[in-house]
Write an enzyme that holds these catalytic residues in place. Sequence first.
Site, short mmCIF file in Angstrom:
data_model
loop_
_atom_site.label_atom_id
_atom_site.label_comp_id
_atom_site.label_asym_id
_atom_site.label_seq_id
_atom_site.Cartn_x
_atom_site.Cartn_y
_atom_site.Cartn_z
N TYR A 1 -1.71 -0.79 10.46
CA TYR A 1 -1.80 -1.01 9.01
C TYR A 1 -0.52 -0.51 8.34
O TYR A 1 0.10 -1.23 7.54
CB TYR A 1 -3.03 -0.29 8.44
CG TYR A 1 -3.32 -0.57 6.98
CD1 TYR A 1 -4.01 -1.71 6.60
CD2 TYR A 1 -2.89 0.31 5.98
CE1 TYR A 1 -4.27 -1.97 5.26
CE2 TYR A 1 -3.15 0.06 4.64
CZ TYR A 1 -3.85 -1.08 4.28
OH TYR A 1 -4.10 -1.34 2.96
N SER B 1 0.87 -1.19 0.00
CA SER B 1 0.00 0.00 0.00
C SER B 1 0.89 1.23 0.00
O SER B 1 2.07 1.15 0.41
CB SER B 1 -0.85 0.00 1.27
OG SER B 1 -1.44 1.27 1.48
P1 NAD Z 1 -11.04 -6.34 -0.28
O1 NAD Z 1 -11.62 -6.10 1.06
O2 NAD Z 1 -11.93 -6.38 -1.46
O3 NAD Z 1 -10.15 -7.65 -0.27
C1 NAD Z 1 -9.46 -8.09 0.86
C2 NAD Z 1 -9.25 -9.57 0.69
O4 NAD Z 1 -8.48 -10.07 1.78
C3 NAD Z 1 -10.56 -10.35 0.67
O5 NAD Z 1 -10.56 -11.10 -0.49
C4 NAD Z 1 -10.47 -11.27 1.90
O6 NAD Z 1 -10.94 -12.57 1.62
C5 NAD Z 1 -8.98 -11.33 2.13
N1 NAD Z 1 -8.67 -11.62 3.52
C6 NAD Z 1 -8.83 -10.81 4.61
N2 NAD Z 1 -8.40 -11.44 5.72
C7 NAD Z 1 -7.95 -12.66 5.34
C8 NAD Z 1 -7.37 -13.76 6.03
N3 NAD Z 1 -7.15 -13.72 7.34
N4 NAD Z 1 -7.03 -14.86 5.30
C9 NAD Z 1 -7.26 -14.90 3.96
N5 NAD Z 1 -7.78 -13.89 3.26
C10 NAD Z 1 -8.12 -12.78 3.95
O7 NAD Z 1 -9.96 -5.17 -0.46
P2 NAD Z 1 -8.88 -4.86 -1.59
O8 NAD Z 1 -8.85 -3.40 -1.69
O9 NAD Z 1 -9.07 -5.67 -2.80
O10 NAD Z 1 -7.54 -5.30 -0.81
C11 NAD Z 1 -6.57 -6.16 -1.35
C12 NAD Z 1 -5.20 -5.74 -0.86
O11 NAD Z 1 -4.90 -4.45 -1.37
C13 NAD Z 1 -5.08 -5.63 0.67
O12 NAD Z 1 -3.84 -6.16 1.09
C14 NAD Z 1 -5.12 -4.12 0.91
O13 NAD Z 1 -4.45 -3.77 2.10
C15 NAD Z 1 -4.43 -3.63 -0.33
N6 NAD Z 1 -4.68 -2.24 -0.66
C16 NAD Z 1 -5.93 -1.80 -1.03
C17 NAD Z 1 -6.11 -0.46 -1.32
C18 NAD Z 1 -7.44 0.10 -1.76
O14 NAD Z 1 -7.57 1.33 -1.87
N7 NAD Z 1 -8.45 -0.71 -2.03
C19 NAD Z 1 -5.04 0.43 -1.26
C20 NAD Z 1 -3.80 -0.04 -0.87
C21 NAD Z 1 -3.62 -1.37 -0.59
#
Ligand code: NAD
Length: 256
Positions: A157, A144
């Site tokens: 985080y 991130s």
């Molecule tokens: P999302 O909530 O759609 O997806 C999160 C995923 O993590 C889900 O598929 C869930 O099943 C999985 N997950 C959570 N806890 C888990 C566990 N204990 N074991 C297995 N799976 C688990 O959100 P997203 O935005 O697609 O996030 C994906 C990644 O991207 C994350 O690591 C998040 O920190 C990162 N991220 C997202 C953003 C954003 O703006 N959306 C920005 C920076 C980083």
Amino acid sequence: MKLQNKRALVTGGDSGIGQAIAAIFAEQGADVAVVYHTDAEGAAETRRRVEAAGRKALVLQGDVGDPASVAKIYEAVARDLGPLDILVNNAGIAPDDAEVADLTDEALESVLRTNLMGPLFCARPFIRLRRQNGGGGRIVNISSVAQHLPTPESAPYGMAKAGLGSFARSLSRELAEDKINVNNIAPGLIQTPMTQDRLDDPKARAESFEKIPWHRAGQPEEIARLALFLASDDGDYVTGQTWVMDGGLTMQWGGA
Ligand code: NAD
């Protein structure tokens, strides 16, 4: 086809960025193991997309923060999919805001386990497997912009994502002789279920877009295309790096 007959494991492949990565990998010729935590419906949709691309999907429930659960995931993959070539550590959680003074041990532990220790727990068996299969392979961690920016009211985080930066650097050195590349992607604001509340609220959305030079959220498919680059032969000469994709958010260091 950039991933013809490769096998990939995508954690958190049921939703958002992970689902987009699973889909583009399948469209580029890979079979995909999709690990979900609670959203079985989302995982079924990912299966549909992978199979629509003509590839095999293996959907597995698991918890990346629990090494015993990770071991079961790898057993199932070995049995039902075959040796992996690519690991995408995408699973992550964004907990409710809390200042450090008010943070519970449980909240701290769950973020560090899922977002930081989870990628290590998943990388460990992947490395052993690749070594047994002659080396080569790709690890892509979804970090991130919080890897680089302060995260007030969300310190764990930021700590976890900053830790992933060090993890990628160290691991890239450990795995260089095995020709296993390790890279992070650091997304900015991406439109996924994790950010949907913020993007649905007109005030919060406007405030967020004001801070982003591109004045929009990124789409999961944009991150997925970068993951494809890093997982394919195109990314062969890059390892240990963090690739920021944020519409310029981290360039807001002041000035006009
Ligand atoms: P999302 O909530 O759609 O997806 C999160 C995923 O993590 C889900 O598929 C869930 O099943 C999985 N997950 C959570 N806890 C888990 C566990 N204990 N074991 C297995 N799976 C688990 O959100 P997203 O935005 O697609 O996030 C994906 C990644 O991207 C994350 O690591 C998040 O920190 C990162 N991220 C997202 C953003 C954003 O703006 N959306 C920005 C920076 C980083």
